[in-house]
Design a protein around this motif. Structure first.
Motif, PDB file in Angstrom:
ATOM      1  N   GLU A 108       0.830  -1.219   0.000  1.00 42.07           N
ATOM      2  CA  GLU A 108       0.000   0.000   0.000  1.00 42.07           C
ATOM      3  C   GLU A 108       0.857   1.259   0.000  1.00 42.07           C
ATOM      4  OE1 GLU A 108      -3.072  -0.445   3.032  1.00 42.07           O
ATOM      5  OE2 GLU A 108      -3.434  -2.476   2.270  1.00 42.07           O
ATOM      6  N   LEU A 109       1.963   1.217   0.756  1.00 41.05           N
ATOM      7  CA  LEU A 109       2.889   2.353   0.748  1.00 41.05           C
ATOM      8  C   LEU A 109       3.479   2.535  -0.659  1.00 41.05           C
ATOM      9  CD1 LEU A 109       4.667   4.557   1.945  1.00 41.05           C
ATOM     10  CD2 LEU A 109       6.038   2.817   3.077  1.00 41.05           C
ATOM     11  N   ALA A 110       3.842   1.410  -1.292  1.00 43.29           N
ATOM     12  CA  ALA A 110       4.396   1.491  -2.654  1.00 43.29           C
ATOM     13  C   ALA A 110       3.359   2.113  -3.607  1.00 43.29           C
ATOM     14  CB  ALA A 110       4.808   0.104  -3.138  1.00 43.29           C
ATOM     15  N   LYS A 111       2.094   1.689  -3.482  1.00 46.32           N
ATOM     16  CA  LYS A 111       1.032   2.247  -4.349  1.00 46.32           C
ATOM     17  C   LYS A 111       0.865   3.742  -4.092  1.00 46.32           C
ATOM     18  CE  LYS A 111      -2.159  -1.596  -5.024  1.00 46.32           C
ATOM     19  NZ  LYS A 111      -3.430  -2.128  -4.517  1.00 46.32           N
ATOM     20  N   ASP A 112       0.888   4.134  -2.811  1.00 43.54           N
ATOM     21  CA  ASP A 112       0.740   5.561  -2.473  1.00 43.54           C
ATOM     22  C   ASP A 112       1.889   6.377  -3.081  1.00 43.54           C
ATOM     23  OD1 ASP A 112      -1.549   5.034  -1.070  1.00 43.54           O
ATOM     24  OD2 ASP A 112      -0.588   4.978   0.905  1.00 43.54           O
ATOM     25  N   LEU A 113       3.102   5.815  -3.035  1.00 44.46           N
ATOM     26  CA  LEU A 113       4.252   6.544  -3.594  1.00 44.46           C
ATOM     27  C   LEU A 113       4.146   6.648  -5.116  1.00 44.46           C
ATOM     28  CD1 LEU A 113       7.273   5.226  -1.492  1.00 44.46           C
ATOM     29  CD2 LEU A 113       6.142   7.442  -1.353  1.00 44.46           C
ATOM     30  N   ILE A 114       3.635   5.594  -5.729  1.00 41.40           N
ATOM     31  CA  ILE A 114       3.464   5.611  -7.190  1.00 41.40           C
ATOM     32  C   ILE A 114       2.458   6.705  -7.571  1.00 41.40           C
ATOM     33  CG2 ILE A 114       2.452   4.282  -9.105  1.00 41.40           C
ATOM     34  CD1 ILE A 114       3.852   1.775  -7.716  1.00 41.40           C
TER      35      ILE A 114
END
Ligand code: UDP
Length: 231
Positions: free
Chosen positions: A84-90
């Motif tokens: 989820e953190l990776a998606k938010d950063l994307i």
């Protein structure tokens, strides 16, 4: 909160994300670990890995195991799964035109993910699979001056690679993301929502890959150590 001598971030996810965005925007070199029970157990048992985790700027609670371990210490914290953190950063990266480098997973997985993210408008400055000897394509990555480097090579490889190489960069956010590339590229499914909400994502992963059954014993070991942890 400290667990096995490692500081875990207790802030709500919105604050953690805000901090990370601010660090990327101000070109602060940053190492983020998204810690689950297996990562913490490895850190407890392996000094080299523990030192890598201790050098991180932020250790974010990725899984339910860490949330339960926090309860043992009388703390109530939420989780912020790495995927989820990776998606938010994307999503932020698309809006802010950050340069992303993708390192890890199989060639067909990482190349498909690069295409998928490019199509979403993300600036992918390069990618490389995660099956290499030594430091891999380090010179290429340094020369691209990425704002975000996502490293998907599993535990402990990804954090050890970041720890060993981060000093070669002037800026950038470095984060180990485990099996996230397989999920975001569409090669693997994430657990159904009800399982994620019930804290059973680990059980789903074991059911998908029976070689992971040994992880049940590792999880029990983690809780045993966590119960008696006084750090
Ligand atoms: N992986 C890799 N290089 C390796 C071993 C694994 O790039 O030497 C990749 C693998 O293809 C997968 C990711 O690392 O995309 C995570 O692997 P796994 O799910 O086994 O690790 P975990 O998240 O359980 O640590």
């Amino acid at each position: 909160m400290k667990l096995f001598g490692i500081e875990i971030d207790e802030r709500p996810r919105e604050e953690i994300l805000k901090d990370i965005i601010q660090r990327i925007s101000s070109s602060q070199r940053t190492f983020v670990v998204t810690a689950n029970a297996l990562i913490m157990l490895k850190a407890k048992e392996d000094k080299e890995y523990r030192n890598a985790l201790k050098s991180a700027n932020l250790v974010v609670p990725d899984g339910t195991g860490i949330v339960i371990a926090a309860r043992f210490k009388g703390k109530k914290i939420g989780k912020y799964p790495g995927v989820e953190l990776a998606k938010d950063l994307i999503n932020e990266g698309v809006n802010r035109d950050w340069k992303f480098y993708l390192l890890g997973a199989r060639e067909e997985v990482v190349s498909r993910l690069a295409k998928v993210l490019n199509a979403k408008g993300l600036n992918i400055c390069g990618y490389h699979h995660g099956y290499f000897e030594g430091n891999g394509p380090i010179e290429e990555i340094v020369s691209k001056k990425p704002d975000v480097v996502l490293v998907a090579m599993g535990i402990p490889k990804q954090e050890l690679w970041i720890h060993k190489n981060i000093d070669k960069f002037d800026k950038g956010l470095f984060m180990g993301v485990g099996g996230t590339f397989d999920v975001l590229s569409g090669f693997k499914k994430r657990a159904p929502n009800w399982m994620i909400e019930a804290g059973l994502e680990w059980l789903y992963r074991i059911s998908q890959d029976p070689r992971r059954w040994k992880n049940i014993f590792r999880l029990m070991k983690f809780f045993f150590y966590a119960m008696f942890d006084r750090s």
